[in-house]
Scaffold this motif. Structure first.
Motif, mmCIF file in Angstrom:
data_model
loop_
_atom_site.group_PDB
_atom_site.id
_atom_site.type_symbol
_atom_site.label_atom_id
_atom_site.label_comp_id
_atom_site.label_asym_id
_atom_site.label_seq_id
_atom_site.Cartn_x
_atom_site.Cartn_y
_atom_site.Cartn_z
ATOM 1 N N VAL A 118 0.857 -1.180 0.000
ATOM 2 C CA VAL A 118 0.000 0.000 0.000
ATOM 3 C C VAL A 118 0.893 1.230 0.000
ATOM 4 N N GLU A 119 0.498 2.235 -0.801
ATOM 5 C CA GLU A 119 1.258 3.477 -0.831
ATOM 6 C C GLU A 119 0.296 4.648 -0.994
ATOM 7 N N LYS A 120 0.713 5.803 -0.528
ATOM 8 C CA LYS A 120 -0.126 6.998 -0.656
ATOM 9 C C LYS A 120 -0.274 7.357 -2.126
ATOM 10 N N ASN A 121 -1.468 7.858 -2.463
ATOM 11 C CA ASN A 121 -1.731 8.329 -3.818
ATOM 12 C C ASN A 121 -2.415 9.689 -3.710
ATOM 13 N N ALA A 122 -1.624 10.740 -3.736
ATOM 14 C CA ALA A 122 -2.146 12.091 -3.560
ATOM 15 C C ALA A 122 -3.055 12.508 -4.711
ATOM 16 N N TYR A 123 -2.910 11.864 -5.866
ATOM 17 C CA TYR A 123 -3.724 12.226 -7.030
ATOM 18 C C TYR A 123 -5.195 11.887 -6.840
ATOM 19 N N VAL A 124 -5.483 10.951 -5.956
ATOM 20 C CA VAL A 124 -6.879 10.599 -5.674
ATOM 21 C C VAL A 124 -7.227 10.903 -4.218
ATOM 22 N N SER A 125 -6.329 11.605 -3.518
ATOM 23 C CA SER A 125 -6.510 11.900 -2.089
ATOM 24 C C SER A 125 -6.771 10.616 -1.309
ATOM 25 N N GLY A 126 -5.867 9.663 -1.473
ATOM 26 C CA GLY A 126 -6.052 8.378 -0.800
ATOM 27 C C GLY A 126 -4.846 7.484 -0.937
ATOM 28 N N PHE A 127 -5.125 6.217 -1.232
ATOM 29 C CA PHE A 127 -4.071 5.216 -1.249
ATOM 30 C C PHE A 127 -4.221 4.294 -2.446
ATOM 31 N N ARG A 128 -3.103 3.673 -2.805
ATOM 32 C CA ARG A 128 -3.087 2.681 -3.874
ATOM 33 C C ARG A 128 -2.711 1.326 -3.306
ATOM 34 N N LEU A 129 -3.555 0.337 -3.601
ATOM 35 C CA LEU A 129 -3.289 -1.043 -3.212
ATOM 36 C C LEU A 129 -2.805 -1.790 -4.449
ATOM 37 N N THR A 130 -1.629 -2.393 -4.350
ATOM 38 C CA THR A 130 -1.060 -3.167 -5.460
ATOM 39 C C THR A 130 -0.761 -4.578 -4.966
ATOM 40 N N PHE A 131 -1.186 -5.559 -5.752
ATOM 41 C CA PHE A 131 -0.874 -6.942 -5.380
ATOM 42 C C PHE A 131 -0.762 -7.821 -6.616
ATOM 43 N N ARG A 132 -0.060 -8.944 -6.446
ATOM 44 C CA ARG A 132 0.097 -9.930 -7.509
ATOM 45 C C ARG A 132 -0.388 -11.291 -7.021
ATOM 46 N N ILE A 133 -1.056 -11.992 -7.915
ATOM 47 C CA ILE A 133 -1.485 -13.355 -7.613
ATOM 48 C C ILE A 133 -0.975 -14.298 -8.700
ATOM 49 N N GLN A 134 -0.823 -15.542 -8.305
ATOM 50 C CA GLN A 134 -0.433 -16.581 -9.271
ATOM 51 C C GLN A 134 -1.517 -17.640 -9.326
ATOM 52 N N ARG A 135 -2.031 -17.872 -10.518
ATOM 53 C CA ARG A 135 -3.092 -18.863 -10.710
ATOM 54 C C ARG A 135 -2.538 -20.270 -10.576
#
Length: 510
Positions: free
Chosen positions: A464-481
């Motif tokens: 998770v990291e701050k995202n000032a462009y949306v006044s909030g946060f960005r959640l990034t994740f990877r999954i493997q099928r």
């Protein structure tokens, strides 16, 4: 002595104003009560008629002449109702114009008028009511019926009459707020949309429309629904505005057992969006009437399910934990540059938010998504399903209100999803990026991500990291099928063990 004379006069004036105000208020409330009582009495007649109809086998509507059923869409749409005053000659801010039969709309609907005096009159079809615009319609029978009707509202502004409601085709209807473009639709019921039974499309066979008074801000009408497995009585109250409102009360009578009875169904279109792996029209990066399903529960939880154009038929159930406060298909993305269509104006299409009234205990919301390759076909349906089986001879009673507008209703005090994007990194690994906008965003907040990955995949990376462009946060994740089927995903952010955002609910398709 002079003051002693003036003061009583002053108080007498105040007393007179109070008495007149109270009298006016009593008269207004009395008038409203009488109107409500008259509506209730008339609706009881419609309910009785629908119930009696359910005792008899369903009879398909009569076929319309081939000259009408063979019309193209452009030919049908080119037919116009001649009388610019609509079906009521009196002065009103509402103008109601019937739709003609033809094209795909070939189930005859009969219209009755309820005058200001309370008299019921049949509004009989005659070919002379319409300008058929060079379509040869000689020898059309009288009393053929109509396909539905549309409602215009006088805004007292430059454009004056604006169409804000229409009801045509089976039990479909739609509305929008002032300054918006037509988008998603609603219908009376969804019958066996999923399951092993054949889907049915009951239709409105009769309407009773109350004549609006000159200063009325609402339009009231009634309908009888008829179908192979059920009948229904409906009362609609339409209130136009920046956010238009449709209040609905219905009674449903089952002729036969229905495997899946969907209440308050909304129908929309999603061809492609920011989360789509395939763009069918690269000139318009996004094409959709709605971009997500929103659900509000009395537990405080909000759910957001971004819509998709799936590779195959998909049906997802959202169990109602506690009490359902509302649900709807929303158009959150209002950025023209994301759509780039000067003609279709997807950024101006309305959201539809449903607030339940009577009859909504337990059950679940169901979201159905169908694959499509064109923006001309609706492929999204969402509706409520009760835990009570829809058995033969059973009766249901529901009430609810649909809000059609640009702004979300109601607004949420917790963070909401503003975008969902994904990329296939290799044959089995996919990366997701979900942006959350937080009301009152503060740099000092350090959220904890909560992510649930369903069976068939494993989590490789999460941050998770701050995202000032949306006044909030960005959640990034990877999954493997690890399997080839559909994989459910859920995520939200919390702070100090309290949800900071709504729950992002998604399906990862292979």
């Amino acid at each position: 002595m002079k003051k002693l004379i003036v003061l009583p006069s002053f108080f007498l004036g105040l007393l007179l104003i109070f008495v007149l105000s109270a009298a006016f208020k009593y008269k207004t409330e009395r008038k409203a009560a009488e109107t409500k009582e008259n509506s209730s009495l008339f609706f009881s007649k419609v309910i009785k008629k629908a119930k009696e109809l359910s005792y008899f086998p369903y009879v398909s509507p009569s076929a319309v002449p081939a000259v009408l059923s063979n019309l193209s869409y452009d030919q049908w749409f080119g037919i116009s109702f001649k009388d610019q005053r609509g079906i009521f000659p009196g002065k009103s801010r509402f103008v109601i114009k019937p739709f003609p039969l033809g094209y795909l709309f070939c189930q005859p609907v009969f219209i009755h008028l309820i005058t200001l005096r309370g008299e019921e009159k049949n509004y009989v079809f005659e070919p002379s009511l319409f300008d058929y615009n060079n379509v040869n319609v000689e020898n059309l029978p009288k009393n053929l019926g109509f396909a539905g009707f549309r409602v215009f509202f006088d805004t007292f502004e430059k454009e004056r009459l604006v169409e804000l409601f229409s009801i045509v085709g089976a039990s479909y209807f739609r509305s929008l707020g002032l300054g918006q473009a037509w988008g998603l639709s609603a219908r009376a019921l969804a019958v066996n949309t999923t399951g092993s039974s054949k889907e049915e499309f009951p239709y409105y066979r009769e309407f009773w429309i109350e004549e609006p008074k000159e200063d009325d801000q609402t339009l009231s009408f009634y309908a009888i629904l008829d179908g192979e497995s059920l009948t229904g009585a409906f009362h609609f109250i339409f209130s136009p505005g920046k956010t238009s409102k449709v209040e609905i009360e219905n009674y449903i009578f089952l002729r036969k057992t229905v495997e899946k009875l969907g209440i308050a169904p909304l129908t929309s279109m999603f061809l492609q969006g920011e989360n789509s792996p395939v763009l069918y029209n690269p000139l318009h990066p996004e094409e959709h009437d709605s971009d997500g399903l929103s659900i509000q529960l009395d537990t405080g939880e909000w759910i957001w399910g971004p819509l998709q154009n799936p590779p195959y038929f998909s049906s997802l159930e959202f169990p109602i934990q506690g009490k359902l406060l509302g649900f709807g298909l929303m158009q959150r993305d209002r950025n023209f540059d994301h759509y780039k269509s000067l003609l279709l104006h997807y950024e101006s299409r309305p959201s539809a938010w449903i607030v339940p009234g009577q009859g909504w205990e337990g059950g679940h919301i169901e979201l159905v998504e169908l694959p499509t390759t064109t923006e001309t076909k609706d492929n999204i349906v969402a509706y409520y399903v009760s835990d009570t089986p829809a058995l033969s001879q059973k009766q249901f009673h529901y009430a609810y209100t649909i809000f059609w507008g640009r702004e979300e209703t109601p607004s949420s005090e917790i963070g909401r999803v503003v975008s969902t994007r994904c990329a296939q990194l290799d044959r089995t690994i996919k990366e997701y990026i979900v942006d959350f906008s937080i009301p009152g965003f503060s740099e000092g907040v350090s959220p904890q991500p909560i992510l649930l990955v369903g069976q068939g995949a494993k989590l490789l990376e999460l941050r998770v990291e701050k995202n000032a462009y949306v006044s909030g946060f960005r959640l990034t994740f990877r999954i493997q099928r690890q399997e080839s089927g559909s994989i459910p995903l859920k995520a939200y952010l919390e702070a100090k063990d309290f949800p900071l955002t709504e729950t992002w609910n998604y399906i990862d398709f292979p």
